[in-house]
Design an enzyme around this catalytic site. Structure first.
Site, short mmCIF file in Angstrom:
data_model
loop_
_atom_site.label_atom_id
_atom_site.label_comp_id
_atom_site.label_asym_id
_atom_site.label_seq_id
_atom_site.Cartn_x
_atom_site.Cartn_y
_atom_site.Cartn_z
N LYS A 64 0.82 -1.27 0.13
CA LYS A 64 -0.12 0.11 0.03
C LYS A 64 0.73 1.29 0.08
O LYS A 64 0.69 2.20 -0.97
CB LYS A 64 -0.92 -0.11 1.23
CG LYS A 64 -1.82 -1.03 1.37
CD LYS A 64 -2.81 -1.21 2.51
CE LYS A 64 -2.42 -1.35 3.93
NZ LYS A 64 -1.67 -2.74 3.79
N THR A 65 2.00 1.29 1.06
CA THR A 65 2.62 2.45 1.01
C THR A 65 3.69 2.52 -0.23
O THR A 65 3.63 3.74 -0.81
CB THR A 65 3.73 2.28 2.26
OG1 THR A 65 2.73 2.00 3.32
CG2 THR A 65 4.43 3.60 2.52
N ASP A 109 -1.56 6.48 6.43
CA ASP A 109 -1.47 5.08 6.89
C ASP A 109 -2.49 4.68 8.13
O ASP A 109 -2.76 5.81 8.73
CB ASP A 109 -0.30 4.66 7.28
CG ASP A 109 -0.11 3.24 7.10
OD1 ASP A 109 -1.12 2.52 6.34
OD2 ASP A 109 0.93 2.44 7.24
N THR A 158 -5.69 -1.44 6.87
CA THR A 158 -5.76 -2.95 6.82
C THR A 158 -7.15 -3.34 7.16
O THR A 158 -7.73 -4.63 7.12
CB THR A 158 -5.00 -3.58 7.87
OG1 THR A 158 -5.28 -2.77 9.15
CG2 THR A 158 -3.65 -3.35 7.25
N ARG A 217 6.27 -8.45 1.42
CA ARG A 217 7.23 -8.11 2.72
C ARG A 217 7.69 -9.53 3.32
O ARG A 217 9.01 -9.60 3.70
CB ARG A 217 6.55 -7.38 3.59
CG ARG A 217 7.51 -7.06 5.00
CD ARG A 217 6.87 -6.21 6.03
NE ARG A 217 6.59 -4.87 5.55
CZ ARG A 217 5.34 -4.42 5.91
NH1 ARG A 217 4.41 -4.76 6.58
NH2 ARG A 217 5.38 -2.81 5.51
P1 ADP Z 1 2.10 -2.00 3.09
O1 ADP Z 1 2.15 -0.40 3.16
O2 ADP Z 1 0.83 -2.35 2.46
O3 ADP Z 1 2.09 -2.64 4.45
P2 ADP Z 1 4.61 -1.66 1.67
O4 ADP Z 1 4.23 -0.79 0.75
O5 ADP Z 1 5.49 -1.48 3.00
O6 ADP Z 1 3.32 -2.39 2.41
O7 ADP Z 1 5.36 -3.03 1.18
C1 ADP Z 1 6.34 -4.01 1.93
C2 ADP Z 1 7.61 -4.22 1.13
O8 ADP Z 1 7.20 -5.29 0.00
C3 ADP Z 1 8.07 -3.13 0.28
O9 ADP Z 1 9.06 -2.38 0.93
C4 ADP Z 1 8.57 -3.61 -0.92
O10 ADP Z 1 10.17 -3.73 -1.07
C5 ADP Z 1 7.87 -4.96 -1.16
N1 ADP Z 1 6.42 -4.85 -2.09
C6 ADP Z 1 5.45 -4.58 -1.81
N2 ADP Z 1 4.55 -4.67 -2.91
C7 ADP Z 1 5.41 -5.30 -4.05
C8 ADP Z 1 5.26 -5.27 -5.41
N3 ADP Z 1 4.01 -5.47 -5.81
N4 ADP Z 1 6.37 -5.60 -6.15
C9 ADP Z 1 7.74 -5.75 -5.63
N5 ADP Z 1 7.91 -5.64 -4.28
C10 ADP Z 1 6.88 -5.16 -3.31
#
Ligand code: ADP
Length: 334
Positions: A64-65, A109, A158, A217
């Site tokens: 998401k981030t 977030d 989430t 992740r």
């Molecule tokens: P969320 O905000 O949903 O908790 P993040 O955006 O922090 O998740 O993603 C976590 C990690 O996973 C990121 O640092 C990135 O390296 C990896 N990641 C997430 N989505 C992808 C994707 N579609 N392709 C490659 N790496 C990804």
């Protein structure tokens, strides 16, 4: 304490910055979602307007981030990042809103955790691009509305079900990120391996993908840990054998369950006859908060068909007994 960073650096592991995709092209999987986003981005750019407010939901670690950061960079606009728990007082939000420039992407977030006063301020900001401030003191104090730049709010959560309807309806674009397929996870692992200069066999990347709980992740974390084992065993390649050993040592099983996941299942089965057991009771029994049990552990167990959430409480399924190698009692009817 800093709630605002120009670049994304929220992850505890610095290396994540290398792995984090920077463009839609680098963002693996989720092709339908990317296609739509690409159109919205191009349309907003062509009209020279701010993108509509964007709501992103999905489990933790699914990107998401990352996606919000990519949208900002594809639009060529500022990225301002915070999270709802960091916005304690109206002045916290006011400070960030006034720091925005025209078309900035403002990322919040955990948007389901906004305080009511903050949420109401946000309504006005999102809809009218204005903000109320109090000028003067005591009897002479009065409300003054000041204009804000046209910005895009990106709200991530989430728990989309916990976002109030008035807030939800103010977002023009809603996207949901679903868990990744094994193929997509394998692509993520291959990409990360390349960036980290790790040679990994196809079988090993498939095995890791199977254990990654649909979550990039987790995939990246497992890859880094397996690399440690390969290094200590003086292997130049992460192959199937060393991956199996590493997963065993890490106590990650073939469904991607870790020790605590199995402890939760075992507790329901052994201490509560397979359930139902109430969330609060279970949380105490396994030494977790009800919130982390509900948000962090349960979704994957439910998705894997190991746990059922019913009105009476949590129940371990047949599959859970099977997975844990425990014989199902005859009276059990789940
Ligand atoms: P969320 O905000 O949903 O908790 P993040 O955006 O922090 O998740 O993603 C976590 C990690 O996973 C990121 O640092 C990135 O390296 C990896 N990641 C997430 N989505 C992808 C994707 N579609 N392709 C490659 N790496 C990804």
């Amino acid at each position: 304490e800093s709630i605002l960073t120009g670049d994304i650096q929220l992850d505890e592991e610095g290396q994540d910055n290398i792995l984090r995709p920077r463009s839609l092209n680098e963002f693996q999987g989720q092709s339908d979602l990317k296609e739509n986003l690409d159109i919205f981005i191009r349309a907003a750019k062509a009209r020279q307007e701010a993108l509509d407010h964007l709501f992103i939901s999905g489990p933790p670690g699914l990107g998401k981030t990352t996606l919000a950061g990519i949208v900002a960079s594809e639009l060529g606009v500022n990225f301002v990042l915070t999270s709802a728990p960091a916005l304690e007082k109206p002045k916290d939000l006011a400070g960030l809103l006034t720091s925005l420039s025209e078309h900035s992407l403002f990322f919040i977030d955990e948007i389901h955790r906004l305080k009511p006063t903050i949420e109401e301020m946000l309504y006005i900001a999102m809809e009218d691009f204005e903000m109320d401030i109090i000028v003067g003191q005591g009897i002479g104090a009065r409300n003054v509305r000041i204009p804000l730049p046209r910005f895009t709010l990106v709200g991530a959560t989430t728990k989309p079900g916990s976002v109030s309807a008035p807030l939800h309806t103010r977002f023009g674009i809603t996207i949901r990120i679903n868990p990744y397929t094994q193929q997509e996870l394998q692509a993520i692992i291959r990409r990360s391996a390349k960036l980290l200069h790790i040679t990994i066999s196809t079988e090993a990347s498939l095995l890791l993908a199977q254990c990654a709980r649909g979550t990039p992740r987790v995939a990246n974390r497992l890859l880094k840990r397996v690399r440690d084992f390969a290094q200590v065993h003086q292997k130049t390649e992460v192959d199937y054998a060393i991956t199996t050993i590493a997963l065993q040592k890490l106590q990650v099983d073939h469904l991607g369950l870790e020790e605590q996941d199995r402890f939760i299942l075992k507790t329901i089965i052994n201490s509560y006859h397979g359930g139902p057991v109430g969330l609060q009771t279970l949380a105490i029994a396994v030494g977790e908060s009800a919130e982390s049990l509900e948000d962090f552990y349960e979704p994957y167990l439910v998705q894997q068909g190991l746990l059922m959430r019913t009105r009476q409480g949590r129940t371990a399924t047949h599959l859970a007994y099977q997975h844990m190698g425990i014989t199902l009692p005859k009276t059990h009817d789940s």
